[in-house]
Design an enzyme around this catalytic site. Structure first.
Site, PDB file in Angstrom:
ATOM      1  N   HIS A  33      -6.820  -3.439 -21.374  1.00  0.00           N
ATOM      2  CA  HIS A  33      -7.885  -4.035 -20.569  1.00  0.00           C
ATOM      3  C   HIS A  33      -7.369  -5.546 -19.849  1.00  0.00           C
ATOM      4  CE1 HIS A  33     -11.527  -5.012 -18.589  1.00  0.00           C
ATOM      5  NE2 HIS A  33     -11.304  -6.059 -19.056  1.00  0.00           N
ATOM      6  N   GLU A  34      -6.019  -6.397 -19.954  1.00  0.00           N
ATOM      7  CA  GLU A  34      -6.699  -7.542 -19.552  1.00  0.00           C
ATOM      8  C   GLU A  34      -4.670  -7.373 -19.011  1.00  0.00           C
ATOM      9  OE1 GLU A  34      -8.518  -9.204 -19.531  1.00  0.00           O
ATOM     10  OE2 GLU A  34      -9.675  -8.734 -21.223  1.00  0.00           O
ATOM     11  N   HIS A  36      -5.104  -5.877 -15.451  1.00  0.00           N
ATOM     12  CA  HIS A  36      -6.087  -6.835 -14.563  1.00  0.00           C
ATOM     13  C   HIS A  36      -4.553  -7.849 -14.290  1.00  0.00           C
ATOM     14  CE1 HIS A  36     -10.089  -7.518 -14.584  1.00  0.00           C
ATOM     15  NE2 HIS A  36     -10.265  -8.014 -16.088  1.00  0.00           N
ATOM     16  N   GLU A  94     -11.585  -5.467 -12.085  1.00  0.00           N
ATOM     17  CA  GLU A  94     -12.846  -5.243 -12.953  1.00  0.00           C
ATOM     18  C   GLU A  94     -12.016  -3.590 -13.231  1.00  0.00           C
ATOM     19  OE1 GLU A  94     -13.172  -6.649 -15.581  1.00  0.00           O
ATOM     20  OE2 GLU A  94     -13.502  -4.932 -16.659  1.00  0.00           O
TER      21      GLU A  94
HETATM   22 ZN    ZN Z   1     -12.170  -7.573 -17.212  1.00  0.00          ZN
END
Ligand code: ZN
Length: 498
Positions: free
Chosen positions: A263-264, A267, A293
């Site tokens: 997830h990160e 980003h 996001e």
């Molecule tokens: Zn996030």
């Protein structure tokens, strides 16, 4: 002064601001990773001072004059014009706040955040309640200094996601409720998969090696990024060549760190892939929260929760944990990756029940700002909503109202962007699949092809476009949340044979 000279003057001022931002960014990262607890008071005072100075620089009348002048110039290149436009937009949200009030608020936020941490550890909501009340009051007060035609909660919604408001979010969440709640209810009557292997003992050192392998598979540039450890995972984009990802290792949970790292990294990839000339401007980080996001959710859910992603990696996971995963094949591993079950903790929620966690927070925030939710009854409101939508009731505040950091720092209006980002990602994936055989790329170790698609259609622009413009550029149509609900319905009906 001609436009080029004006721009140069503006850039000189922005350089000083970037120096402050750099130091505060790195210090912020230090606080969350290695800074000792006892340094808090000393540090907070100095950081408040620096934030105050930064505020003065950002709201310097000379800078604003330059921005307003540049904004009028017809011969300013489009990329620069966009940067100027968004900087002026963001300035309008805080430039009219008196400096003393601004400093008071940042001090209160830091205190409130510390008290929240303690309250969560000790399960004591009453400890945090007065700070939460103050933060809400303060946020309401600050809204009066915002120069906009919008009112109340709409101001905050628009700030995190330009173009969004209560009416649009109501429609979005109504669709989520209609389409997903019946499916979630049906799944709870189905036989659940045996995923007990996920909670065996997975030593941190081996997990660290696994994260490295996953990031390497995703072509993460370790010369422009790091992976560190924190209580709560996050990503910090200090600049294009310094994108920092953090995670938390739980030795009794194989999946937690895997999916938060992915997830990160999603980003981080967004900021890392912003085009060089745009990365030098305000647009490096002016993308909306929902857009950011969408890029983390896309990696975490739409890419990494598919079996093809694991074709190359699963044998390596087994090599690292031969005993824990003895007799577990890739199909069973994928069942564990995609299990759906109503739960109490948002960050542990599966892809299907996740938007309901957000819906709950959205309804509460809306009520706090229109006065229909009593701030002194919040804990009950929270618990009742969990029971209503997810059929589970928190027994402890740490598993309920105290679980998230956002309100302690005053981030009201932020939560809904999480669900919206997942929705954007569904639409981006549909578009990507028209150009690219995603499964083949994953199987053939060609993760770069996926990143290149994202760069070409989204990442290179940073925050140059408004969310809906960006969606149209990448997909050729306006945002349509049906892609999201259809994707979830199709995926989970298949997994659970419904
Ligand atoms: Zn996030």
């Amino acid at each position: 002064m001609n436009t080029q000279e004006l721009w140069q003057k503006y850039e000189e001022k922005m350089f000083v601001i970037s120096a402050y931002n750099y130091v505060l960014g790195v210090t912020g990262f230090d606080i969350d990773t290695i800074s000792p607890v006892k340094s808090a008071d000393y540090r907070n005072e100095r950081m408040s001072y620096l934030y105050g100075e930064l505020f003065s620089l950002e709201t310097d009348p000379e800078l604003i004059e330059l921005l307003e002048e540049l904004n009028k110039r017809e011969d300013l290149e489009f990329e620069k014009k966009q940067a100027v436009k968004w900087q002026l937009r963001d300035l309008d949200s805080f430039r009219y706040i008196p400096k003393e009030l601004h400093v008071e608020y940042s001090q209160l936020s830091m205190e409130s955040n510390q008290v929240w941490k303690k309250a969560k550890e000790t399960n004591d909501y009453k400890l945090f309640e007065p700070y939460l009340v103050k933060m809400i009051e303060m946020n309401k007060k600050l809204l009066h200094y915002s120069k906009t035609d919008l009112t109340g909660y709409d101001i905050l919604l628009d700030r995190y996601e330009p173009g969004m408001n209560i009416q649009k979010y109501d429609e979005f969440f109504e669709l989520i409720k209609e389409e997903l709640v019946p499916l979630i209810k049906k799944i709870t009557t189905k036989k659940q998969f045996d995923t007990s292997f996920v909670n065996l003992y997975y030593p941190k050192d081996e997990q660290r090696k696994l994260m490295r392998l996953i990031l390497e598979y995703m072509n993460f540039d370790f010369e422009a990024g790091v992976l560190a450890e924190t209580e709560h995972p996050f990503m910090s984009a200090i600049n294009k060549n310094d994108v920092r990802v953090t995670t938390h290792y739980y030795e009794n949970n194989l999946m937690s760190s895997i999916f938060s790292v992915i997830h990160e990294a999603g980003h981080a990839t967004f900021n890392y892939q912003v085009r060089d000339d745009i990365a030098q401007t305000y647009c490096f980080n002016s993308m909306s929260s929902g857009m950011h996001e969408s890029q983390s959710r896309l990696m975490e859910n739409y890419i990494a929760r598919t079996s093809s992603f694991w074709d190359n990696l699963f044998p390596k996971v087994k090599e690292l944990f031969p005993q824990q995963l003895e007799g577990v094949d890739q199909k069973e591993f994928m069942e564990a990756v995609n299990v759906s079950q109503p739960s109490l903790i948002r960050t542990d929620a599966d892809e299907l029940t996740y938007p309901l966690h957000i819906l709950i927070r959205y309804e509460i925030e809306k009520g706090l700002f229109d006065g229909s939710v009593d701030v002194f009854d919040l804990e009950n409101v929270w618990n009742d909503k969990y029971e209503e939508y997810l059929g589970v009731r928190p027994q402890k505040a740490s598993e309920g109202i105290l679980q998230d950091v956002h309100w302690s720092g005053g981030s009201f209006g932020y939560f809904p962007t999480y669900a919206l980002g997942s929705g954007y990602a569904a639409q981006f994936m549909e578009a990507m699949r028209k150009d690219l055989d995603v499964e083949n790329c994953l199987k053939n170790n060609d993760f770069q092809a996926i990143k290149d698609w994202l760069k070409e259609h989204i990442h290179q622009y940073g925050g140059m476009y408004l969310p809906n413009e960006q969606i149209r550029i990448a997909t050729g149509e306006d945002f349509n949340p049906k892609y999201y609900t259809d994707y979830l319905k199709k995926k989970y009906s298949k997994i659970y044979g419904i």
